[in-house]
Design a protein around this motif. Structure first.
Motif, PDB file in Angstrom:
ATOM      1  N   ALA A  96       0.834  -1.206   0.000  1.00 41.13           N
ATOM      2  CA  ALA A  96       0.000   0.000   0.000  1.00 41.13           C
ATOM      3  C   ALA A  96       0.868   1.255   0.000  1.00 41.13           C
ATOM      4  O   ALA A  96       0.626   2.194  -0.766  1.00 41.13           O
ATOM      5  CB  ALA A  96      -0.929   0.002   1.207  1.00 41.13           C
ATOM      6  N   ARG A  97       1.913   1.254   0.852  1.00 40.20           N
ATOM      7  CA  ARG A  97       2.814   2.414   0.898  1.00 40.20           C
ATOM      8  C   ARG A  97       3.506   2.625  -0.450  1.00 40.20           C
ATOM      9  O   ARG A  97       3.643   3.757  -0.921  1.00 40.20           O
ATOM     10  CB  ARG A  97       3.863   2.220   1.993  1.00 40.20           C
ATOM     11  CG  ARG A  97       3.338   2.454   3.379  1.00 40.20           C
ATOM     12  CD  ARG A  97       4.460   2.421   4.405  1.00 40.20           C
ATOM     13  NE  ARG A  97       3.916   2.604   5.727  1.00 40.20           N
ATOM     14  CZ  ARG A  97       4.189   1.844   6.771  1.00 40.20           C
ATOM     15  NH1 ARG A  97       5.040   0.834   6.664  1.00 40.20           N
ATOM     16  NH2 ARG A  97       3.636   2.084   7.933  1.00 40.20           N
ATOM     17  N   SER A  98       3.956   1.537  -1.073  1.00 38.43           N
ATOM     18  CA  SER A  98       4.642   1.642  -2.360  1.00 38.43           C
ATOM     19  C   SER A  98       3.699   2.149  -3.445  1.00 38.43           C
ATOM     20  O   SER A  98       4.089   2.985  -4.269  1.00 38.43           O
ATOM     21  CB  SER A  98       5.229   0.286  -2.762  1.00 38.43           C
ATOM     22  OG  SER A  98       6.240  -0.091  -1.859  1.00 38.43           O
ATOM     23  N   ALA A  99       2.475   1.644  -3.445  1.00 34.36           N
ATOM     24  CA  ALA A  99       1.498   2.086  -4.447  1.00 34.36           C
ATOM     25  C   ALA A  99       1.206   3.578  -4.292  1.00 34.36           C
ATOM     26  O   ALA A  99       1.196   4.332  -5.268  1.00 34.36           O
ATOM     27  CB  ALA A  99       0.217   1.273  -4.324  1.00 34.36           C
ATOM     28  N   ILE A 100       1.015   3.998  -3.058  1.00 32.58           N
ATOM     29  CA  ILE A 100       0.734   5.416  -2.790  1.00 32.58           C
ATOM     30  C   ILE A 100       1.929   6.275  -3.176  1.00 32.58           C
ATOM     31  O   ILE A 100       1.770   7.353  -3.779  1.00 32.58           O
ATOM     32  CB  ILE A 100       0.349   5.611  -1.311  1.00 32.58           C
ATOM     33  CG1 ILE A 100      -1.022   4.992  -1.055  1.00 32.58           C
ATOM     34  CG2 ILE A 100       0.366   7.083  -0.921  1.00 32.58           C
ATOM     35  CD1 ILE A 100      -1.382   4.864   0.418  1.00 32.58           C
ATOM     36  N   ALA A 101       3.132   5.818  -2.874  1.00 33.88           N
ATOM     37  CA  ALA A 101       4.336   6.576  -3.220  1.00 33.88           C
ATOM     38  C   ALA A 101       4.446   6.753  -4.733  1.00 33.88           C
ATOM     39  O   ALA A 101       4.859   7.815  -5.216  1.00 33.88           O
ATOM     40  CB  ALA A 101       5.573   5.875  -2.670  1.00 33.88           C
ATOM     41  N   GLU A 102       4.081   5.722  -5.492  1.00 34.05           N
ATOM     42  CA  GLU A 102       4.147   5.823  -6.953  1.00 34.05           C
ATOM     43  C   GLU A 102       3.144   6.847  -7.487  1.00 34.05           C
ATOM     44  O   GLU A 102       3.415   7.518  -8.479  1.00 34.05           O
ATOM     45  CB  GLU A 102       3.885   4.469  -7.605  1.00 34.05           C
ATOM     46  CG  GLU A 102       5.062   3.523  -7.486  1.00 34.05           C
ATOM     47  CD  GLU A 102       4.835   2.205  -8.211  1.00 34.05           C
ATOM     48  OE1 GLU A 102       4.140   2.205  -9.244  1.00 34.05           O
ATOM     49  OE2 GLU A 102       5.367   1.182  -7.726  1.00 34.05           O
ATOM     50  N   PHE A 103       1.998   6.939  -6.849  1.00 27.40           N
ATOM     51  CA  PHE A 103       0.987   7.891  -7.307  1.00 27.40           C
ATOM     52  C   PHE A 103       1.329   9.316  -6.878  1.00 27.40           C
ATOM     53  O   PHE A 103       0.964  10.264  -7.557  1.00 27.40           O
ATOM     54  CB  PHE A 103      -0.395   7.481  -6.802  1.00 27.40           C
ATOM     55  CG  PHE A 103      -1.061   6.497  -7.700  1.00 27.40           C
ATOM     56  CD1 PHE A 103      -2.162   6.855  -8.449  1.00 27.40           C
ATOM     57  CD2 PHE A 103      -0.569   5.211  -7.818  1.00 27.40           C
ATOM     58  CE1 PHE A 103      -2.768   5.952  -9.306  1.00 27.40           C
ATOM     59  CE2 PHE A 103      -1.164   4.295  -8.655  1.00 27.40           C
ATOM     60  CZ  PHE A 103      -2.261   4.656  -9.413  1.00 27.40           C
ATOM     61  N   GLY A 104       2.021   9.465  -5.784  1.00 27.77           N
ATOM     62  CA  GLY A 104       2.451  10.790  -5.352  1.00 27.77           C
ATOM     63  C   GLY A 104       1.566  11.389  -4.281  1.00 27.77           C
ATOM     64  O   GLY A 104       0.469  10.897  -3.982  1.00 27.77           O
ATOM     65  N   HIS A 105       2.064  12.461  -3.701  1.00 24.37           N
ATOM     66  CA  HIS A 105       1.343  13.200  -2.673  1.00 24.37           C
ATOM     67  C   HIS A 105       0.014  13.698  -3.248  1.00 24.37           C
ATOM     68  O   HIS A 105      -0.063  14.050  -4.431  1.00 24.37           O
ATOM     69  CB  HIS A 105       2.200  14.381  -2.196  1.00 24.37           C
ATOM     70  CG  HIS A 105       1.650  15.057  -0.991  1.00 24.37           C
ATOM     71  ND1 HIS A 105       0.688  16.041  -1.083  1.00 24.37           N
ATOM     72  CD2 HIS A 105       1.905  14.887   0.332  1.00 24.37           C
ATOM     73  CE1 HIS A 105       0.379  16.462   0.140  1.00 24.37           C
ATOM     74  NE2 HIS A 105       1.110  15.771   1.003  1.00 24.37           N
ATOM     75  N   PRO A 106      -1.056  13.742  -2.445  1.00 23.63           N
ATOM     76  CA  PRO A 106      -2.352  14.210  -2.956  1.00 23.63           C
ATOM     77  C   PRO A 106      -2.284  15.566  -3.679  1.00 23.63           C
ATOM     78  O   PRO A 106      -2.961  15.768  -4.681  1.00 23.63           O
ATOM     79  CB  PRO A 106      -3.218  14.290  -1.696  1.00 23.63           C
ATOM     80  CG  PRO A 106      -2.666  13.219  -0.818  1.00 23.63           C
ATOM     81  CD  PRO A 106      -1.171  13.251  -1.061  1.00 23.63           C
ATOM     82  N   ARG A 107      -1.442  16.457  -3.184  1.00 28.77           N
ATOM     83  CA  ARG A 107      -1.312  17.763  -3.865  1.00 28.77           C
ATOM     84  C   ARG A 107      -0.761  17.596  -5.276  1.00 28.77           C
ATOM     85  O   ARG A 107      -1.198  18.268  -6.212  1.00 28.77           O
ATOM     86  CB  ARG A 107      -0.432  18.693  -3.037  1.00 28.77           C
ATOM     87  CG  ARG A 107      -0.311  20.078  -3.657  1.00 28.77           C
ATOM     88  CD  ARG A 107       0.566  20.992  -2.814  1.00 28.77           C
ATOM     89  NE  ARG A 107       0.766  22.248  -3.473  1.00 28.77           N
ATOM     90  CZ  ARG A 107       0.077  23.337  -3.222  1.00 28.77           C
ATOM     91  NH1 ARG A 107      -0.860  23.319  -2.295  1.00 28.77           N
ATOM     92  NH2 ARG A 107       0.322  24.453  -3.872  1.00 28.77           N
ATOM     93  N   GLN A 108       0.207  16.695  -5.446  1.00 27.24           N
ATOM     94  CA  GLN A 108       0.758  16.442  -6.785  1.00 27.24           C
ATOM     95  C   GLN A 108      -0.306  15.868  -7.711  1.00 27.24           C
ATOM     96  O   GLN A 108      -0.384  16.241  -8.879  1.00 27.24           O
ATOM     97  CB  GLN A 108       1.927  15.463  -6.711  1.00 27.24           C
ATOM     98  CG  GLN A 108       3.152  15.976  -5.997  1.00 27.24           C
ATOM     99  CD  GLN A 108       4.168  14.864  -5.796  1.00 27.24           C
ATOM    100  OE1 GLN A 108       3.870  13.839  -5.187  1.00 27.24           O
ATOM    101  NE2 GLN A 108       5.368  15.077  -6.322  1.00 27.24           N
ATOM    102  N   VAL A 109      -1.109  14.974  -7.188  1.00 29.38           N
ATOM    103  CA  VAL A 109      -2.150  14.337  -7.997  1.00 29.38           C
ATOM    104  C   VAL A 109      -3.194  15.369  -8.419  1.00 29.38           C
ATOM    105  O   VAL A 109      -3.576  15.439  -9.595  1.00 29.38           O
ATOM    106  CB  VAL A 109      -2.806  13.168  -7.231  1.00 29.38           C
ATOM    107  CG1 VAL A 109      -3.972  12.581  -8.022  1.00 29.38           C
ATOM    108  CG2 VAL A 109      -1.780  12.090  -6.921  1.00 29.38           C
ATOM    109  N   THR A 110      -3.655  16.188  -7.475  1.00 25.00           N
ATOM    110  CA  THR A 110      -4.673  17.182  -7.824  1.00 25.00           C
ATOM    111  C   THR A 110      -4.106  18.230  -8.781  1.00 25.00           C
ATOM    112  O   THR A 110      -4.817  18.691  -9.675  1.00 25.00           O
ATOM    113  CB  THR A 110      -5.255  17.860  -6.563  1.00 25.00           C
ATOM    114  OG1 THR A 110      -4.199  18.415  -5.793  1.00 25.00           O
ATOM    115  CG2 THR A 110      -6.033  16.882  -5.726  1.00 25.00           C
ATOM    116  N   THR A 111      -2.847  18.589  -8.618  1.00 25.96           N
ATOM    117  CA  THR A 111      -2.210  19.524  -9.542  1.00 25.96           C
ATOM    118  C   THR A 111      -2.174  18.942 -10.949  1.00 25.96           C
ATOM    119  O   THR A 111      -2.469  19.637 -11.928  1.00 25.96           O
ATOM    120  CB  THR A 111      -0.783  19.875  -9.069  1.00 25.96           C
ATOM    121  OG1 THR A 111      -0.871  20.539  -7.817  1.00 25.96           O
ATOM    122  CG2 THR A 111      -0.072  20.771 -10.066  1.00 25.96           C
ATOM    123  N   ALA A 112      -1.824  17.667 -11.056  1.00 22.89           N
ATOM    124  CA  ALA A 112      -1.783  17.018 -12.367  1.00 22.89           C
ATOM    125  C   ALA A 112      -3.165  17.019 -13.016  1.00 22.89           C
ATOM    126  O   ALA A 112      -3.294  17.306 -14.213  1.00 22.89           O
ATOM    127  CB  ALA A 112      -1.254  15.595 -12.233  1.00 22.89           C
TER     128      ALA A 112
END
Length: 196
Positions: free
Chosen positions: A48-64
């Motif tokens: 779970a930690r690795s999967a989340i790390a690959e997706f990035g911090h929530p701010r990075q995701v929303t920015t994308a």
């Protein structure tokens, strides 16, 4: 979806910032990534930690998501072409001596205020990392269509003669009205559907 508190918490955080359709898309990708890490032998928590790390911090995701939105792309395109419109219409207004036209000061002031407001709104959308802010491109585009239409109507009503700068300016505004109008339903649909 993998039954893991870390992933649920991550998706809950994103759900406060992104529309449901985006969360579904992210959940599917997270599930695949999580399962990939599990097959590699990681524990449920480490996967779970690795999967989340690959997706990035929530701010990075929303920015994308914000930067890929229709509103953001529209704001960038309209701002990128703004200097051309300023040059074309500025040349037209100078060469036709627009200050001699019979236009009451109030409509001219309202026009200028609206134009500056649209420009400021589009700049805010272009610089924003917030998906909600990108939705302002729809109303700004609608007002810009109205401003272009008002300028074209004014030219027809009060311009003394047509010259080549005016011809180019009119053609550019007509093109922008048509292209922006074609994009407008997608921009305004974002207002009600909440999708990006």
């Amino acid at each position: 979806m993998a039954d893991h508190d870390l992933i649920r918490s991550y998706l809950d955080t994103l759900a406060r910032r992104l529309p449901a359709t985006a969360i579904e898309e992210l959940a599917d990708g997270l599930e695949e990534t999580y399962q990939h890490h599990r097959r590699r032998g990681l524990s449920a928590t480490d996967a779970a930690r690795s999967a989340i790390a690959e997706f990035g911090h929530p701010r990075q995701v929303t920015t994308a998501f914000a930067h890929q939105s229709t509103g953001h792309r529209t704001a960038i395109a309209l701002l990128a072409t703004a200097p051309v419109f300023a040059l074309l219409w500025g040349t037209t207004l100078i060469t036709t001596r627009a200050w001699t036209w019979h236009i009451p000061p109030s409509p001219a002031a309202i026009y200028g205020t609206l134009l500056l407001t649209v420009a400021a709104t589009l700049l805010a959308v272009a610089r924003s990392e917030n998906l909600t802010t990108t939705r302002l491109a729809g109303p700004a585009s609608l007002v810009l269509i109205m401003l272009d239409t008002a300028m074209l109507a004014t030219i027809v009503a009060v311009a003394p003669a047509v010259n080549w700068p005016m011809g180019f300016a009119v053609l550019a505004s007509l093109t922008r009205v048509v292209l922006t109008s074609r994009n407008l339903p997608r921009l305004l649909a974002r207002q009600t559907s909440g999708s990006h």
